[in-house]
Design a protein around this motif. Structure first.
Motif, short mmCIF file in Angstrom:
data_model
loop_
_atom_site.label_atom_id
_atom_site.label_comp_id
_atom_site.label_asym_id
_atom_site.label_seq_id
_atom_site.Cartn_x
_atom_site.Cartn_y
_atom_site.Cartn_z
N UNK A 93 0.84 -1.25 -0.13
CA UNK A 93 0.02 -0.05 0.01
C UNK A 93 0.96 1.11 0.04
N UNK A 94 0.71 2.33 -0.87
CA UNK A 94 1.41 3.62 -0.77
C UNK A 94 1.49 4.39 0.48
N UNK A 95 0.41 4.21 1.24
CA UNK A 95 0.18 4.87 2.29
C UNK A 95 1.02 4.42 3.40
N UNK A 96 2.41 4.72 3.54
CA UNK A 96 3.28 4.19 4.74
C UNK A 96 3.00 4.57 5.82
N UNK A 97 2.56 5.77 6.23
CA UNK A 97 2.18 6.59 7.49
C UNK A 97 1.06 5.62 8.08
N UNK A 98 0.19 4.99 7.42
CA UNK A 98 -1.03 4.48 7.95
C UNK A 98 -0.32 2.99 8.47
N UNK A 99 0.24 2.34 7.82
CA UNK A 99 0.80 1.08 8.09
C UNK A 99 1.43 1.17 9.33
N UNK A 100 2.52 2.46 9.38
CA UNK A 100 3.21 2.77 10.77
C UNK A 100 2.35 2.77 11.71
N UNK A 101 1.25 3.60 11.56
CA UNK A 101 0.46 4.20 12.69
C UNK A 101 -0.08 2.81 13.33
N UNK A 102 -0.63 1.94 12.30
CA UNK A 102 -1.41 0.56 12.67
C UNK A 102 -0.37 -0.37 13.29
N UNK A 103 0.83 -0.50 12.81
CA UNK A 103 1.84 -1.14 13.68
C UNK A 103 2.12 -0.59 15.07
N UNK A 104 2.23 0.81 15.01
CA UNK A 104 2.77 1.46 16.24
C UNK A 104 1.55 1.32 17.43
N UNK A 105 0.32 1.24 16.83
CA UNK A 105 -0.92 1.12 17.94
C UNK A 105 -0.43 -0.43 18.49
N UNK A 106 -0.32 -1.34 17.68
CA UNK A 106 -0.31 -2.72 18.38
C UNK A 106 1.02 -2.75 19.33
N UNK A 107 2.00 -2.15 18.98
CA UNK A 107 3.17 -2.37 19.93
C UNK A 107 2.99 -1.30 21.14
N UNK A 108 2.49 -0.08 20.94
CA UNK A 108 2.50 0.86 22.02
C UNK A 108 1.55 0.51 22.83
N UNK A 109 0.31 -0.05 22.34
CA UNK A 109 -0.83 -0.50 23.27
C UNK A 109 -0.29 -1.75 24.17
N UNK A 110 0.45 -2.51 23.75
CA UNK A 110 0.95 -3.64 24.35
C UNK A 110 2.01 -3.12 25.57
N UNK A 111 2.96 -2.07 25.30
CA UNK A 111 3.74 -1.58 26.16
C UNK A 111 2.91 -0.82 27.24
N UNK A 112 2.02 -0.11 26.76
CA UNK A 112 1.27 0.96 27.83
C UNK A 112 0.34 0.32 28.42
N UNK A 113 -0.62 -0.35 27.90
CA UNK A 113 -1.69 -1.04 28.40
C UNK A 113 -1.16 -2.34 29.24
#
Lengths: 124, 466
Positions: B295-315
């Protein structure tokens, strides 16, 4: 969901699962099983299997050193009853442990996708 | 954009981002008041600024969830939105109600606000996060009902997918749980008991369903992986969320006067709460690894992966850190809680809203698939600036919390609360510094929306992975 048809993939996934179990649920026991798996299959013909076995064993050893030995050194050098020992220790342990878990998640997802373990996020 | 009525998501996203800016500004103000006690006093007292900071967070995330729903439900249901007009009207009502409430907080003493808004007829004010005047709460219920009607009717006439149904379940749960904010018993134990039904069952219950549905939608779109695979993961994740999260409410009942058995139930079930977040991380990385398209929208993929990682760390990780009753006995209500709160909210909810905005906004603005390369680079810079600074905010607050626990609660000669605050001052300064970097990241994020480029390569449609 987990279409692990190839035995190579099953082996790689098992290595990653044991690595995560060692960190999260069964420290020591899971590592012994993982190490047994590594000894048995370390000369596997598939580079994919070898990469995951090597990564999981290597990182398990590093996790042991960084989480146990370094933490112990911090307590011994800093002093058990010193407040900053505990500030540093809890922060250090949490960050390093979580980082090793995330490496395991990365490895597991690559094993499930049939990919060789790689650090590069661009390989995702 | 496949359906013209999806366009109604855009004003929701714009209001959400505007309120996000307000939230961070007030965060910086209270961060400064931690170290310079009379900063902006008496114009903006600490209690008021904190109330604005937390209330803006809740309201902008609600705007984000609504915008996300208006965008993804028509596409999932394969039909136009039931009433775009209603969605517009509700957006205006919610913005006006929210804006007037925030102005009320800032311009009128809280007690006067309670008086002039008729709180005595149905007293609901004065509780953390639920400070809104009763009239505002009624407004929120009206908006929520109209919103659920609109979304529900759209799903009813269209295709029912797992993503739609999980999202609807989460949204209905969100509305139902909010009704407990109207129950305000004079018995403080009872009050706290049900107050958590709003606060906990939102963020560690139904909101996770909304998060799961939005993440699933984005992953389907950006990876091209079979819907069935993503849906199976979603089923398991939401099941684990509810199994652990509902009884996990018990970790709030340890010391409020509820029966002692909650210390066991709360500890066991909340210790399991990281599981769905862990699964979410494996699932997000797994889907991206098995993607069928670039998908050409790289930030969307980055935010999606970031959500998973940061939610795991934070929550997950930071939640587990202080959730067991014997640990919580010492850490309850310290800066460790604040550390967990900051990273969990950012990781789980801020990032998922920014992920859907990142995916949908270029399409809502008429681009084929994504923004220009240059705009994407700016957005990814904002991702790293905000994410790294929230990690540092969390680490500094954790350090402050550990020190606080030791000096105030563990020591043989415990210090008072205010004496302890003096001792942890250095970490508050560092936190404020990291907050400043976060704000810069937010400015970079805003700038990314205004970057135009002649480069059209990034805006083209997706490419299949060989």
């Amino acid at each position: 969901m987990l279409a692990l048809e190839k035995p190579e993939q099953r082996l790689a996934v098992w290595a990653e699962v044991l690595y995560l179990l060692n960190l999260l649920l069964l420290p020591g026991i899971a590592f012994i099983i993982l190490f047994g798996l590594f000894v048995k299959h370390r000369r596997h013909t598939s580079a994919f299997v070898r990469s995951h076995l090597k990564q999981t064993v290597m990182f398990s050893i590093w996790a042991g050193i960084l989480l146990l030995l370094v933490s112990l050194s911090m307590v011994m050098l800093g002093g058990f009853a010193q407040v900053y020992t505990w500030v540093m220790l809890i922060l250090y342990f949490t960050v390093v442990h979580a980082s090793f878990v995330l490496i395991g998640v990365l490895g597991l997802s690559q094993a499930l996708a049939g990919k060789i373990f790689s650090w590069k996020l661009s390989s995702l | 954009m496949q359906y013209s009525s999806q366009a109604v998501a855009k004003p929701y996203f714009i209001v959400a981002i505007a309120l996000f800016v307000g939230q961070i500004l007030f965060g910086l103000i209270i961060g400064m008041q931690y170290v310079i006690g009379d900063f902006l006093f008496p114009a903006i007292p600490f209690n008021v600024a904190r109330m604005v900071h937390t209330n803006l967070l809740i309201v902008w995330l609600l705007f984000g969830f609504m915008g996300a729903s208006y965008y993804l439900v028509p596409e999932e249901a394969e039909t136009e939105l039931h009433s775009p007009k209603l969605a517009w009207i509700l957006c205006i009502i919610f913005t006006v109600v929210g804006g007037v409430t925030i102005l009320g907080y800032l311009l009128v003493p809280y007690a006067t606000l309670a008086e002039i808004t008729g709180n005595h007829f149905l007293p609901t004010m004065g509780r953390e996060f639920l400070e809104q005047p009763t009239m505002t709460k009624i407004g929120i219920v009206i908006v929520a009902l109209g919103f659920l009607y609109n979304i529900g009717m759209t799903i009813l006439k269209g295709r029912k997918t797992v993503v739609n149904m999980v999202l609807l379940m989460g949204l209905v749960g969100l509305a139902v749980m909010f009704l407990f904010s109207f129950y305000n018993p004079s018995n403080l134990v009872l009050d706290k008991y049900y107050w958590w039904w709003v606060v906990h069952l939102w963020v560690e219950g139904v909101w996770e369903l909304i998060l799961g549905a939005i993440l699933a939608f984005i992953l389907i779109k950006v990876t091209g992986v079979d819907r069935e695979i993503i849906e199976k993961w979603l089923y398991i994740i939401i099941a684990m969320t509810l199994i652990t999260g509902v009884i996990g409410t018990g970790h709030h009942y340890y010391w409020i006067g509820a029966p002692e058995y909650w210390q066991i139930w709360g500890s066991v079930f909340s210790a399991l709460e990281p599981i769905p977040f862990f699964m979410m991380t494996v699932y997000a990385f797994n889907m991206v690894n098995q993607r069928r398209r670039e998908h050409p929208n790289k930030p969307a993929v980055l935010w999606a992966l970031g959500t998973a990682v940061m939610a795991f760390l934070g929550a997950g990780v930071w939640g587990f850190l202080h959730t067991l009753a014997p640990v919580n006995y010492y850490t309850h209500g310290t800066q460790i809680t604040a550390a967990h709160g900051h990273m969990a909210f950012y990781g789980a909810y801020v990032m998922i809203v920014l992920a859907i905005i990142s995916y949908a906004m270029p399409l809502l603005r008429g681009r084929a698939a994504a923004n220009s390369e240059k705009a994407q680079v700016w957005e990814m810079w904002s991702f790293w600036l905000m994410t790294i600074s929230i990690i540092f905010i969390t680490l500094f607050l954790t350090a402050a919390g550990i020190l606080q626990v030791w000096l105030q609660r563990v020591s043989d000669t415990p210090m008072s609360f205010m004496q302890t605050q003096d001792q942890v001052m250095i970490f508050y300064w560092l936190r404020e510094l990291a907050g400043g970097v976060f704000f810069i990241g937010l400015i970079v994020y805003l700038i990314s929306f205004f970057i135009e480029s002649g480069d059209s390569s990034a805006t083209t449609a997706t490419v299949d992975v060989k």
